[in-house]
Design an enzyme around this catalytic site. Structure first.
Site, short mmCIF file in Angstrom:
data_model
loop_
_atom_site.label_atom_id
_atom_site.label_comp_id
_atom_site.label_asym_id
_atom_site.label_seq_id
_atom_site.Cartn_x
_atom_site.Cartn_y
_atom_site.Cartn_z
N PRO A 93 0.92 -1.37 -0.11
CA PRO A 93 -0.17 -0.05 -0.09
C PRO A 93 1.03 1.31 -0.04
O PRO A 93 1.76 1.46 0.88
CB PRO A 93 -0.92 -0.29 1.34
N SER B 116 -4.07 1.43 -0.68
CA SER B 116 -4.00 2.31 0.37
C SER B 116 -5.23 2.89 0.73
O SER B 116 -5.94 3.38 0.01
CB SER B 116 -3.00 3.20 0.25
N GLN C 204 -6.04 -1.74 2.73
CA GLN C 204 -5.13 -1.11 3.83
C GLN C 204 -5.81 -0.17 4.86
O GLN C 204 -6.50 1.06 4.12
CB GLN C 204 -3.88 -0.67 3.49
N TYR D 38 -5.92 2.69 7.51
CA TYR D 38 -5.54 3.50 8.48
C TYR D 38 -6.83 3.93 9.62
O TYR D 38 -7.70 4.61 9.08
CB TYR D 38 -4.85 4.92 8.04
N THR E 158 -2.63 -1.25 8.88
CA THR E 158 -1.25 -0.77 9.35
C THR E 158 -1.25 -0.06 10.74
O THR E 158 -1.74 0.90 10.88
CB THR E 158 -0.72 0.26 8.30
N LYS F 52 -0.09 -5.13 9.59
CA LYS F 52 1.23 -4.51 9.07
C LYS F 52 1.89 -3.68 10.18
O LYS F 52 1.54 -2.67 10.42
CB LYS F 52 1.06 -4.04 7.80
N HIS G 279 7.80 0.10 7.49
CA HIS G 279 7.29 1.18 6.51
C HIS G 279 8.37 1.71 5.56
O HIS G 279 8.50 2.86 5.08
CB HIS G 279 6.56 2.42 7.36
N ASP H 71 8.06 -6.90 4.18
CA ASP H 71 7.98 -5.71 3.33
C ASP H 71 9.32 -4.78 3.92
O ASP H 71 9.45 -4.68 5.03
CB ASP H 71 6.78 -4.79 3.66
N GLY I 273 12.53 -2.64 1.73
CA GLY I 273 13.94 -2.61 1.00
C GLY I 273 14.12 -3.67 -0.23
O GLY I 273 15.23 -3.83 -0.39
N ARG J 223 8.26 1.33 -3.38
CA ARG J 223 8.81 2.18 -4.42
C ARG J 223 9.21 1.47 -6.02
O ARG J 223 8.66 2.49 -6.82
CB ARG J 223 9.87 2.79 -4.03
#
Length: 355
Positions: free
Chosen positions: A80, A109, A129, A131, A157, A222, A246, A279, A281, A303
């Site tokens: 997300p 998201s 996802q 919030y 999240t 998450k 994150h 999640d 890197g 990304r």
């Protein structure tokens, strides 16, 4: 230039970021504080090395897996991330098309620039996802919308109850995005972003009971990074965990997410083998192998697919995933593995010990 002419995530990143304003570039690429968390995530992957085997039949590579019972062709999911419309007017609708065509899961998201109904109308496997804001009526409304429009799971999240401290460049990026966002965001039906930070700082593990009663969808939490939280999560009736910091956008100075993965996997295995996702890197096929070997069912990327979205829309998202999949295929074969199922911690050594 067509997205299919790019061969790896690094090249997609280079082309995408050249096209962006400095504000947008900082908003997407930036991390908390001085960005140490972003760098630490990448260094954590570099600390592991693969023990490659030879003379193994790798004529057919199987990268398929299942996530919460959903079969996917690759162990790479769409993490997300908000406001894809800042990158491309079609925004999350294009992202969903790319994920659908790659036969993987997109986690939409709460900060989407397009409506839930527009995104799920594309088809494919979409999770929502959440919030969780201070207005529980609004939270329930979002949960109901997600269920009504075919989302397959909720992803709560949990790691950002307050806005993170960000560095000067990212602050400038966020400010420029806030100023420009009305130019990018299309009409969004029932669900409209207010632009106000609304993450309920009172939330605790006790509130998961309300969430469980509010939906029949599977619930994934998450942001789990400790054994203590993994133990509580495993006992709370949730259906899966995402080990994540994150992407380095939360606490500057927190442990790299990969360092936390093995201990969380151990807890979840002992608690009935609840699936663990990873999640933060991920940039290469080798990164994916390391995460899966350490116990992740699949990884989420953020990304990299945003770079693909910027370069080629839905085709760019699909191509970013294909670049990662091609790298995964090759690295699996070169390491002497024909399937994700044969990956385990025993195929890894600390990089310093591998010289």
């Amino acid at each position: 230039m067509p997205a299919a002419e790019f061969y790896d995530v690094a090249e997609l990143e280079r082309i995408a970021t050249v096209r962006w304003t400095s504000g947008l570039r900082s908003f997407i690429q930036g991390g908390a504080g001085n960005g140490d968390g972003v760098r630490a995530n990448r260094l954590a992957h570099a600390r592991w090395a693969l023990r490659a085997r030879v003379l193994v039949d790798v004529s057919s590579i199987d990268t398929s897996t299942t996530v919460l019972g959903i079969p996917v062709d690759l162990p790479i999911m769409i993490a997300p991330s908000g406001l894809h419309t800042l990158v491309l007017p079609e925004g999350e609708v294009a992202t969903a098309r790319g994920a659908r065509d790659a036969n993987t899961v997109m986690v939409l998201s709460s900060g989407t620039g397009r409506s839930i109904e527009d995104v799920t109308a594309v088809g494919g496997n979409v999770w929502f996802q959440l919030y969780w804001g201070s207005d529980r009526t609004q939270a329930r409304r979002l949960i109901d919308l997600a269920g009504e429009h075919g989302c397959r799971a909720l992803c709560l999240t949990a790691d950002m109850p307050v806005p993170p401290l960000v560095g000067r460049e990212m602050r400038a990026g966020v400010a420029s995005i806030a100023h420009a966002r009305s130019q990018y965001l299309p009409p969004r039906g029932e669900y409209v972003l207010t632009g106000v930070w609304d993450h309920d700082q009172r939330l605790s593990w006790r509130d998961l009971a309300w969430l469980r009663d509010a939906t029949d969808l599977p619930i994934v939490v998450k942001g789990i990074m400790t054994v203590e939280d993994a133990l509580i999560a495993a006992d709370s009736g949730i259906d899966g965990i995402v080990v994540s910091n994150h992407g380095g956008r939360q606490i500057d100075g927190a442990r790299p997410a990969l360092d936390c993965l093995p201990e969380v996997v151990e807890v979840c295995a002992a608690a009935g083998d609840k699936p663990v996702l990873f999640d933060s890197g991920i940039r290469t096929g080798s990164d994916i192998i390391k995460a899966v070997a350490l116990g992740a069912r699949a990884v989420l990327v953020g990304r990299p697919y945003v770079y693909g979205l910027a370069v080629g829309g839905a085709d760019g998202v699909r191509h970013a995933l294909r670049c990662l999949l091609a790298d995964l295929d090759l690295t699996l074969a070169l390491a002497g593995h024909a399937s994700l199922k044969t990956l385990s911690p025993e195929i890894l050594v600390r990089a310093a010990a591998s010289a």
